[in-house]
Design a protein around this motif. Structure first.
Motif, PDB file in Angstrom:
ATOM      1  N   THR A 143       4.526   1.014  -1.353  1.00 36.73           N
ATOM      2  CA  THR A 143       4.574   1.170  -2.820  1.00 36.73           C
ATOM      3  C   THR A 143       4.146   2.577  -3.223  1.00 36.73           C
ATOM      4  OG1 THR A 143       3.997  -1.171  -3.042  1.00 36.73           O
ATOM      5  CG2 THR A 143       3.786   0.199  -5.008  1.00 36.73           C
ATOM      6  N   TRP A 144       3.124   3.089  -2.558  1.00 35.81           N
ATOM      7  CA  TRP A 144       2.548   4.411  -2.847  1.00 35.81           C
ATOM      8  C   TRP A 144       3.541   5.529  -2.546  1.00 35.81           C
ATOM      9  CZ3 TRP A 144      -2.874   4.893  -4.147  1.00 35.81           C
ATOM     10  CH2 TRP A 144      -3.360   6.194  -4.194  1.00 35.81           C
ATOM     11  N   PHE A 145       4.277   5.392  -1.417  1.00 38.65           N
ATOM     12  CA  PHE A 145       5.126   6.487  -0.939  1.00 38.65           C
ATOM     13  C   PHE A 145       6.607   6.110  -0.846  1.00 38.65           C
ATOM     14  CE2 PHE A 145       1.059   7.925   1.066  1.00 38.65           C
ATOM     15  CZ  PHE A 145       1.010   9.190   0.499  1.00 38.65           C
ATOM     16  N   PHE A 150      11.841   7.252   1.589  1.00 36.80           N
ATOM     17  CA  PHE A 150      13.287   7.068   1.564  1.00 36.80           C
ATOM     18  C   PHE A 150      14.006   8.416   1.603  1.00 36.80           C
ATOM     19  CE2 PHE A 150      17.418   5.732  -0.158  1.00 36.80           C
ATOM     20  CZ  PHE A 150      17.636   4.597   0.608  1.00 36.80           C
ATOM     21  N   GLN A 151      13.440   9.418   0.908  1.00 35.01           N
ATOM     22  CA  GLN A 151      14.033  10.760   0.904  1.00 35.01           C
ATOM     23  C   GLN A 151      13.820  11.460   2.242  1.00 35.01           C
ATOM     24  OE1 GLN A 151      12.288  12.790  -2.454  1.00 35.01           O
ATOM     25  NE2 GLN A 151      13.126  11.341  -3.943  1.00 35.01           N
ATOM     26  N   THR A 152      12.668  11.208   2.867  1.00 32.78           N
ATOM     27  CA  THR A 152      12.328  11.877   4.125  1.00 32.78           C
ATOM     28  C   THR A 152      13.158  11.355   5.286  1.00 32.78           C
ATOM     29  OG1 THR A 152      10.057  12.207   3.377  1.00 32.78           O
ATOM     30  CG2 THR A 152      10.460  12.405   5.736  1.00 32.78           C
ATOM     31  N   SER A 153      13.180  10.013   5.430  1.00 32.62           N
ATOM     32  CA  SER A 153      13.920   9.418   6.547  1.00 32.62           C
ATOM     33  C   SER A 153      14.262   7.971   6.227  1.00 32.62           C
ATOM     34  CB  SER A 153      13.091   9.491   7.836  1.00 32.62           C
ATOM     35  OG  SER A 153      13.717   8.774   8.871  1.00 32.62           O
ATOM     36  N   ILE A 266      -7.835  11.220   0.944  1.00 28.46           N
ATOM     37  CA  ILE A 266      -7.977  10.346   2.112  1.00 28.46           C
ATOM     38  C   ILE A 266      -7.000   9.179   2.043  1.00 28.46           C
ATOM     39  CG2 ILE A 266      -9.882   9.022   1.065  1.00 28.46           C
ATOM     40  CD1 ILE A 266     -11.021   8.713   3.921  1.00 28.46           C
ATOM     41  N   LEU A 267      -6.740   8.664   0.828  1.00 29.11           N
ATOM     42  CA  LEU A 267      -5.808   7.539   0.687  1.00 29.11           C
ATOM     43  C   LEU A 267      -4.390   7.939   1.071  1.00 29.11           C
ATOM     44  CD1 LEU A 267      -6.909   5.676  -2.584  1.00 29.11           C
ATOM     45  CD2 LEU A 267      -7.208   4.954  -0.219  1.00 29.11           C
ATOM     46  N   ASP A 268      -3.984   9.180   0.741  1.00 32.70           N
ATOM     47  CA  ASP A 268      -2.664   9.665   1.137  1.00 32.70           C
ATOM     48  C   ASP A 268      -2.489   9.580   2.649  1.00 32.70           C
ATOM     49  OD1 ASP A 268      -1.897  10.249  -1.431  1.00 32.70           O
ATOM     50  OD2 ASP A 268      -2.467  12.361  -1.331  1.00 32.70           O
ATOM     51  N   LEU A 269      -3.482  10.080   3.367  1.00 31.75           N
ATOM     52  CA  LEU A 269      -3.397  10.134   4.826  1.00 31.75           C
ATOM     53  C   LEU A 269      -3.535   8.748   5.456  1.00 31.75           C
ATOM     54  CD1 LEU A 269      -3.051  12.922   6.330  1.00 31.75           C
ATOM     55  CD2 LEU A 269      -3.938  13.154   4.022  1.00 31.75           C
ATOM     56  N   LEU A 275       1.595   3.270   7.622  1.00 30.69           N
ATOM     57  CA  LEU A 275       3.049   3.110   7.688  1.00 30.69           C
ATOM     58  C   LEU A 275       3.582   3.394   9.086  1.00 30.69           C
ATOM     59  CD1 LEU A 275       4.157   4.689   4.288  1.00 30.69           C
ATOM     60  CD2 LEU A 275       4.249   2.280   4.936  1.00 30.69           C
ATOM     61  N   ILE A 276       2.970   4.349   9.771  1.00 32.63           N
ATOM     62  CA  ILE A 276       3.348   4.632  11.154  1.00 32.63           C
ATOM     63  C   ILE A 276       3.067   3.413  12.029  1.00 32.63           C
ATOM     64  CG2 ILE A 276       2.768   6.023  13.204  1.00 32.63           C
ATOM     65  CD1 ILE A 276       2.249   8.351  11.239  1.00 32.63           C
TER      66      ILE A 276
END
Length: 353
Positions: A143-145, A150-153, A266-269, A275-276
């Motif tokens: 939801t966050w990213f 989708f744009q990246t890969s 920190i939440l971004d990372l 997700l990985i």
């Protein structure tokens, strides 16, 4: 025993070979001198902090196992249950789709006098906790990213969707297995059918297998009632797992700081790292090798400046997987050595008497 040792060695060699191939491809066009220079210049205090966070994730599982075993009146120290956590991590890491971790944990617990029905249920609850927490991490992260991924890969985006779907199916199956006796009965019937169709096995053996399964399922259903009656232990387990996974995923943020990053939170990372995990955890390769490295390079390319992404992947993956795998092996061998030494000492005392 010899066949088990041969399989163990074969799995390790396959892991090393696979790692060598993946890293050869990933670092093929990279400037090796620049990578070494960056590695030397990394803030070592942050790296040490990352290692501590990775070890906290192992310790979290040890506390969960200890807490759940206490429900069945097994009073083991954290020193003993941390062995089960390291055994689980190591054998999950060297087998495809992490299939070897739990069977080896059950085997180790059985050697320590823990009933298979008890250890199986404890590990199933621990797995359920892990699946639930990782599912919610992945869902929040998607939801966050969502637009960025989708744009990246698109490939990674679909892998994440598949991973979440498989995760959800696993959660539903585990819940039914634990709390629905009808599901246990259905599973036993399937197992009976498979046993009846097995060739080259005498009927008396098949009958023993069936009796063993019936006994285990009966105890399994009884044990599940104990779990339901200990809702506070379940809640503590889920909370511990949340801390455990957040700690492990936070390693990516610590590596980001070690390389001088300041722009992202920190939440971004943490969410990107989760997700990985979601995209690679079901891949039928030991430790998700290849999928994890590729996903990192794709998802983190907007986080790191050009020239830093590969060293970031090397450090993050190195701490979260390869180093933990090595530490797990050392711990397992140390426990085996101490046990052998204790057995040798007791035999010598007995011979003197």
């Amino acid at each position: 025993m010899k066949n088990k040792n041969n399989k163990f060695i074969a799995n390790i060699f396959f892991l090393i070979l696979l790692t060598a191939i993946v890293f050869a491809i990933v670092f093929k066009n990279e400037d090796k001198k620049n990578l070494i220079s960056l590695l030397i210049s990394v803030n070592k205090n942050y790296v040490l902090c990352g290692i501590v966070l990775a070890l906290i994730s192992i310790l979290g599982e040890a506390f969960n196992i200890r807490r759940l075993l206490r429900i069945f009146n097994y009073d083991y120290s954290i020193f003993q249950t941390v062995k089960y956590a390291f055994v689980g991590f190591f054998f999950s890491g060297i087998t495809p789709s992490a299939t070897g971790g739990q069977p080896m944990q059950v085997y180790e617990m059985r050697k320590d006098g823990i009933e298979i029905s008890h250890s199986s249920l404890v590990l199933l609850i621990d797995l359920l906790s892990y699946q639930l927490v990782s599912f919610f991490f992945g869902l929040f992260a998607l939801t966050w990213f969502k637009s960025l991924i989708f744009q990246t890969s698109k490939g990674v985006f679909y892998l994440i969707i598949i991973g979440l779907t498989i995760n959800l199916i696993g959660i539903i199956f585990i819940l039914l297995s634990i709390f629905n006796p009808k599901m246990s009965t259905a599973i036993s019937k399937v197992l009976y059918f498979i046993i009846d169709k097995l060739p080259l096995i005498r009927d008396i053996k098949k009958s023993k297998f069936k009796t063993s399964i019936a006994t285990q399922i009966k105890e399994y259903n009884i044990c599940s009632k104990y779990i339901v009656q200990n809702k506070l232990s379940l809640l503590k387990t889920f909370l511990t797992t949340t801390v455990q996974m957040f700690s492990l995923f936070s390693v990516s943020y610590i590596v980001y700081l070690a390389l001088g990053g300041t722009e992202h939170s920190i939440l971004d990372l943490v969410f990107l790292q989760s997700l990985i995990y979601t995209a690679s955890s079901y891949i039928p390769l030991p430790g998700g090798i290849g999928a994890s490295e590729t996903s990192f390079l794709l998802l983190f390319k907007n986080i790191y400046p050009r020239g830093f992404i590969h060293i970031a992947m090397l450090l993050t993956r190195g701490i979260c997987f390869y180093l933990l795998l090595l530490i797990s092996l050392v711990v397992i061998l140390s426990y085996s050595f101490l046990k052998y030494k204790k057995l040798l000492t007791s035999n010598n005392l007995y011979s003197k008497l």
